[in-house]
Motif scaffolding. Structure first.
Motif, PDB file in Angstrom:
ATOM      1  N   HIS A  13       0.791  -1.230   0.000  1.00  0.00           N
ATOM      2  CA  HIS A  13       0.000   0.000   0.000  1.00  0.00           C
ATOM      3  C   HIS A  13       0.822   1.278   0.000  1.00  0.00           C
ATOM      4  O   HIS A  13       0.307   2.338  -0.392  1.00  0.00           O
ATOM      5  N   LEU A  14       2.096   1.200   0.421  1.00  0.00           N
ATOM      6  CA  LEU A  14       2.905   2.406   0.539  1.00  0.00           C
ATOM      7  C   LEU A  14       4.216   2.326  -0.239  1.00  0.00           C
ATOM      8  O   LEU A  14       4.959   3.303  -0.292  1.00  0.00           O
ATOM      9  N   GLY A  15       4.494   1.173  -0.844  1.00  0.00           N
ATOM     10  CA  GLY A  15       5.708   1.015  -1.628  1.00  0.00           C
ATOM     11  C   GLY A  15       6.981   1.086  -0.808  1.00  0.00           C
ATOM     12  O   GLY A  15       8.033   1.475  -1.317  1.00  0.00           O
ATOM     13  N   LEU A  16       6.908   0.676   0.462  1.00  0.00           N
ATOM     14  CA  LEU A  16       8.055   0.765   1.373  1.00  0.00           C
ATOM     15  C   LEU A  16       8.606  -0.620   1.693  1.00  0.00           C
ATOM     16  O   LEU A  16       7.876  -1.626   1.662  1.00  0.00           O
ATOM     17  N   ALA A  17       9.891  -0.645   2.030  1.00  0.00           N
ATOM     18  CA  ALA A  17      10.550  -1.915   2.339  1.00  0.00           C
ATOM     19  C   ALA A  17      10.355  -2.342   3.789  1.00  0.00           C
ATOM     20  O   ALA A  17      10.648  -3.484   4.141  1.00  0.00           O
ATOM     21  N   HIS A  18       9.906  -1.411   4.635  1.00  0.00           N
ATOM     22  CA  HIS A  18       9.768  -1.699   6.059  1.00  0.00           C
ATOM     23  C   HIS A  18       8.371  -1.377   6.548  1.00  0.00           C
ATOM     24  O   HIS A  18       7.750  -0.404   6.109  1.00  0.00           O
ATOM     25  N   GLY A  19       7.899  -2.181   7.505  1.00  0.00           N
ATOM     26  CA  GLY A  19       6.757  -1.813   8.315  1.00  0.00           C
ATOM     27  C   GLY A  19       7.271  -1.152   9.578  1.00  0.00           C
ATOM     28  O   GLY A  19       8.242  -0.401   9.550  1.00  0.00           O
ATOM     29  N   LYS A  20       6.612  -1.479  10.709  1.00  0.00           N
ATOM     30  CA  LYS A  20       7.076  -0.867  11.948  1.00  0.00           C
ATOM     31  C   LYS A  20       6.846  -1.794  13.139  1.00  0.00           C
ATOM     32  O   LYS A  20       6.032  -1.518  14.018  1.00  0.00           O
ATOM     33  N   THR A  21       7.550  -2.905  13.153  1.00  0.00           N
ATOM     34  CA  THR A  21       7.712  -3.632  14.404  1.00  0.00           C
ATOM     35  C   THR A  21       8.616  -2.796  15.295  1.00  0.00           C
ATOM     36  O   THR A  21       9.570  -2.171  14.825  1.00  0.00           O
ATOM     37  N   GLU A  22       8.320  -2.768  16.599  1.00  0.00           N
ATOM     38  CA  GLU A  22       9.116  -1.957  17.512  1.00  0.00           C
ATOM     39  C   GLU A  22       9.346  -2.710  18.815  1.00  0.00           C
ATOM     40  O   GLU A  22       8.793  -3.787  19.045  1.00  0.00           O
ATOM     41  N   ALA A  23      10.179  -2.133  19.660  1.00  0.00           N
ATOM     42  CA  ALA A  23      10.436  -2.694  20.984  1.00  0.00           C
ATOM     43  C   ALA A  23      10.751  -1.567  21.941  1.00  0.00           C
ATOM     44  O   ALA A  23      11.237  -0.507  21.535  1.00  0.00           O
ATOM     45  N   TRP A  24      10.481  -1.811  23.224  1.00  0.00           N
ATOM     46  CA  TRP A  24      10.748  -0.819  24.261  1.00  0.00           C
ATOM     47  C   TRP A  24      11.705  -1.397  25.290  1.00  0.00           C
ATOM     48  O   TRP A  24      11.498  -2.501  25.791  1.00  0.00           O
ATOM     49  N   VAL A  25      12.726  -0.637  25.631  1.00  0.00           N
ATOM     50  CA  VAL A  25      13.541  -0.919  26.808  1.00  0.00           C
ATOM     51  C   VAL A  25      13.170   0.159  27.822  1.00  0.00           C
ATOM     52  O   VAL A  25      13.409   1.349  27.601  1.00  0.00           O
ATOM     53  N   VAL A  26      12.559  -0.254  28.921  1.00  0.00           N
ATOM     54  CA  VAL A  26      11.907   0.674  29.837  1.00  0.00           C
ATOM     55  C   VAL A  26      12.936   1.283  30.790  1.00  0.00           C
ATOM     56  O   VAL A  26      13.671   0.560  31.470  1.00  0.00           O
ATOM     57  N   LEU A  27      12.964   2.616  30.839  1.00  0.00           N
ATOM     58  CA  LEU A  27      13.841   3.325  31.764  1.00  0.00           C
ATOM     59  C   LEU A  27      13.092   3.816  33.003  1.00  0.00           C
ATOM     60  O   LEU A  27      13.688   3.954  34.066  1.00  0.00           O
ATOM     61  N   GLU A  28      11.797   4.104  32.859  1.00  0.00           N
ATOM     62  CA  GLU A  28      10.949   4.480  33.988  1.00  0.00           C
ATOM     63  C   GLU A  28       9.664   3.673  33.921  1.00  0.00           C
ATOM     64  O   GLU A  28       9.112   3.472  32.846  1.00  0.00           O
ATOM     65  N   PRO A  29       9.160   3.194  35.059  1.00  0.00           N
ATOM     66  CA  PRO A  29       7.979   2.317  35.070  1.00  0.00           C
ATOM     67  C   PRO A  29       6.795   2.950  34.366  1.00  0.00           C
ATOM     68  O   PRO A  29       6.628   4.166  34.361  1.00  0.00           O
ATOM     69  N   ALA A  30       5.964   2.094  33.786  1.00  0.00           N
ATOM     70  CA  ALA A  30       4.822   2.593  33.029  1.00  0.00           C
ATOM     71  C   ALA A  30       3.757   1.515  32.912  1.00  0.00           C
ATOM     72  O   ALA A  30       4.054   0.316  32.924  1.00  0.00           O
ATOM     73  N   ARG A  31       2.537   1.968  32.773  1.00  0.00           N
ATOM     74  CA  ARG A  31       1.429   1.071  32.419  1.00  0.00           C
ATOM     75  C   ARG A  31       1.195   1.196  30.922  1.00  0.00           C
ATOM     76  O   ARG A  31       1.165   2.308  30.373  1.00  0.00           O
ATOM     77  N   VAL A  32       1.026   0.072  30.251  1.00  0.00           N
ATOM     78  CA  VAL A  32       0.752   0.076  28.812  1.00  0.00           C
ATOM     79  C   VAL A  32      -0.427  -0.828  28.523  1.00  0.00           C
ATOM     80  O   VAL A  32      -0.722  -1.765  29.277  1.00  0.00           O
ATOM     81  N   HIS A  33      -1.114  -0.520  27.438  1.00  0.00           N
ATOM     82  CA  HIS A  33      -2.143  -1.398  26.881  1.00  0.00           C
ATOM     83  C   HIS A  33      -1.567  -2.032  25.621  1.00  0.00           C
ATOM     84  O   HIS A  33      -0.977  -1.331  24.793  1.00  0.00           O
ATOM     85  N   LEU A  34      -1.771  -3.353  25.494  1.00  0.00           N
ATOM     86  CA  LEU A  34      -1.075  -4.077  24.421  1.00  0.00           C
ATOM     87  C   LEU A  34      -1.909  -5.264  23.952  1.00  0.00           C
ATOM     88  O   LEU A  34      -2.076  -6.247  24.676  1.00  0.00           O
TER      89      LEU A  34
END
Length: 328
Positions: free
Chosen positions: A114-135
């Motif tokens: 759909h965008l003619g790009l070689a990459h999507g966007k898988t990502e990762a987080w290395v947490v430096l300060e605590p957080a609540r996330v929805h996933l």
């Protein structure tokens, strides 16, 4: 070429607020309210706003242009044979001054079609300060239900159908492309990702963006929502995305190797040659490269071109996160 100590590179006017954590971490001046991201060693621009986001080198050139002109020195011969002059990595510091909206990122096949790009966007987080996330969703969500939530901006329904994780400092989490997520207020993370700025907004009410116009990558929501993983994930599957803890060293997310690599090291260490972004997350020490020594302190980010070769870290209390592209 030598190791490059990079200043902050914070695109202005992002649609969500940042806090003080990037400026406090780096030891710079007061934080701007809507500069929540620091794009480190970036050859990627903000979607639709080039050249915003691109790293400028001390000599005034764009890092992207310097790599294109001399890819082997920057990336290494094996990397260039596999990926050309594409660094295949984007690293950010992310400081969430407010909860981010529920959103998702396309995967490689969707981005290619759909965008003619070689990459999507898988990502990762290395947490430096605590957080609540929805996933991820806790149950299967059909396309009509998801479309209805987006159209009505029913945030309560979206969040209510998602897993909640309370992350501790030191945790590492993989976020596969397609998986809906929302990082909570107060989070401060080192984020690795495929080198794109592709986000599909499911939520935008209360944020400084017209999501109905700008939340679908110019594709329209009928197309864009097909990139969202609507499958119900079990709690066990979500827990497996949470890889390393604060006690972990070495490779924090081996399962992410097809997209990027991330290591954490404490104390004296030699680092292999190859393109890398080094984030000093704690302590003080010394970086030795090519017979020259440079002091290291918490809050610094260092770009290591491949031609620099192996480098040594010295300092018992030094802790670094090392971000690398996928192995060729």
């Amino acid at each position: 070429m030598k190791p490059l100590f990079l200043p902050a590179n914070q695109p202005a006017g992002r649609f969500y607020a940042g806090g003080r954590q990037i400026s406090d971490f780096r030891g710079t001046g007061p934080a701007a309210s809507h500069e929540p991201e620091d794009w480190v060693g970036s050859a990627t621009s903000v979607f639709g706003h080039e050249p915003v986001g691109l790293t400028v080198l001390p000599d005034g050139r764009l890092l992207r242009d310097a790599i294109d002109a001399n890819p082997v020195d920057w990336l290494g011969a094996e990397h260039v044979a596999a990926f050309g002059s594409d660094p295949a990595l984007l690293v950010k510091l992310l400081d969430a001054g407010q909860r981010l909206p529920v959103h998702a990122h396309p995967d490689v096949p969707f981005a290619a079609e759909h965008l003619g790009l070689a990459h999507g966007k898988t990502e990762a987080w290395v947490v430096l300060e605590p957080a609540r996330v929805h996933l991820g969703f806790t149950r299967d969500v059909d396309v009509d239900e998801l479309t209805g939530w987006v159209r009505a901006q029913d945030t309560d329904a979206m969040l209510g159908a998602m897993h909640v994780l309370d992350l501790d400092a030191g945790d590492a989490v993989l976020v596969p492309a397609g998986l809906p997520h929302a990082i909570g207020q107060g989070a401060f993370v080192v984020e690795l990702q495929e080198p794109t700025d592709l986000s599909i907004l499911l939520e935008w009410s209360g944020f400084e963006i017209d999501g109905a116009a700008d939340g679908h990558l110019g594709l329209g929501f009928d197309v864009a929502l097909a990139a969202v993983d609507r499958r119900g994930w079990t709690a066990e599957e979500i827990a497996r995305l949470r890889g390393a803890t604060a006690a972990s060293s070495g490779d924090l997310l081996p399962e992410a190797a097809a997209f990027f690599r991330v290591e954490r090291w404490t104390g004296a260490r030699e680092l292999d040659a190859g393109l890398a972004v080094l984030v000093v997350v704690a302590g003080d020490g010394v970086l030795v490269a090519g017979g020259e020594s440079s002091p290291l302190r918490r809050g610094q980010t260092v770009l290591l071109p491949a031609i620099v070769g192996r480098v040594a870290l010295e300092g018992a209390g030094l802790q670094v996160v090392v971000c690398r592209p996928p192995r060729p």
